[in-house]
Design a protein around this motif. Structure first.
Motif, short mmCIF file in Angstrom:
data_model
loop_
_atom_site.label_atom_id
_atom_site.label_comp_id
_atom_site.label_asym_id
_atom_site.label_seq_id
_atom_site.Cartn_x
_atom_site.Cartn_y
_atom_site.Cartn_z
N GLU A 168 -17.21 -38.28 -10.05
CA GLU A 168 -17.86 -37.92 -8.79
C GLU A 168 -17.85 -39.10 -7.80
N ALA A 169 -18.21 -40.28 -8.28
CA ALA A 169 -18.25 -41.46 -7.41
C ALA A 169 -16.85 -41.85 -6.93
N PHE A 170 -15.87 -41.76 -7.83
CA PHE A 170 -14.48 -42.09 -7.48
C PHE A 170 -13.97 -41.12 -6.42
N ILE B 92 -11.26 -37.84 -2.33
CA ILE B 92 -10.43 -36.89 -3.09
C ILE B 92 -11.36 -35.74 -3.50
N PRO B 93 -10.99 -34.51 -3.27
CA PRO B 93 -11.84 -33.41 -3.74
C PRO B 93 -12.06 -33.55 -5.26
N LYS B 94 -13.32 -33.41 -5.68
CA LYS B 94 -13.67 -33.62 -7.10
C LYS B 94 -12.87 -32.70 -8.01
N ARG B 95 -12.68 -31.44 -7.60
CA ARG B 95 -11.92 -30.50 -8.44
C ARG B 95 -10.45 -30.93 -8.56
N THR B 96 -9.91 -31.52 -7.51
CA THR B 96 -8.53 -32.03 -7.57
C THR B 96 -8.45 -33.16 -8.58
N LEU B 97 -9.40 -34.09 -8.51
CA LEU B 97 -9.42 -35.21 -9.45
C LEU B 97 -9.58 -34.70 -10.89
N GLU B 98 -10.46 -33.74 -11.09
CA GLU B 98 -10.65 -33.17 -12.43
C GLU B 98 -9.35 -32.55 -12.94
N GLY B 99 -8.64 -31.83 -12.07
CA GLY B 99 -7.36 -31.23 -12.46
C GLY B 99 -6.32 -32.27 -12.81
#
Length: 162
Positions: A15-17, A23-30
């Motif tokens: 979340e912090a990154f 960067i959208p959080k869901r994009t980073l998670e993906g």
């Protein structure tokens, strides 16, 4: 370097990154889950920016707390038990060691000190119940106007030999 490695190097949560680097959080998670891959240029840019941010934070921390940076070199040994309990940041050849001072900088010369440390490697050789060490480190401390040690003593070890 993979996106998760870059984020871990930053010390930030997902979340912090995501918030810090927009960067959208869901994009980073993906990306981290391997469902999608970030473009190569994004990885390169993030790796560079995170490294610069981390170095800047370390520099600011050093300048805020200490007025002197000293490059030290020590040769000595640890018992196997001491070495197994070795904590990153402990160094220059164990207790009661008397490491040699190689060079000294003021805290505003952090970049020069780190560049000099990067020229050296620590090496460790096991024999019997001992580990023989050849270590280099930057010591961050406070000194008086004559250069005599006052307080502080955070250490930054050189990388280990491969």
């Amino acid at each position: 370097m993979k996106i998760k490695e870059i984020r871990n190097a930053s010390g930030l949560t997902q979340e912090a990154f995501a918030r810090k680097y927009n960067i959208p959080k869901r994009t980073l998670e993906g990306w981290e889950a391997g469902k999608r891959n970030p473009p190569g240029y994004v990885l390169e840019l993030l790796e560079r920016v995170v490294k610069e941010d981390t170095e800047k934070t370390e520099k600011e921390k050093t300048e805020m707390y200490y007025n002197t940076i000293i490059l030290k070199h020590g040769v000595g040994s640890y018992t196997k038990k001491q070495f197994d309990n070795f904590v990153e940041g402990d160094c220059v050849c164990g207790e009661n060691a008397n490491p040699e001072e190689l060079k000294r900088w003021s805290s505003d010369q952090y970049g020069l000190a780190k560049a000099e440390l990067n020229k050296y490697k620590c090496s460790y050789k096991k024999s019997g119940g001992y580990v023989f060490a050849d270590e280099y480190a930057l010591e961050y401390c406070n000194t008086d106007e004559d250069g005599e040690f006052l307080d502080g003593s955070d250490l930054d070890l050189a990388e280990k030999e491969a």
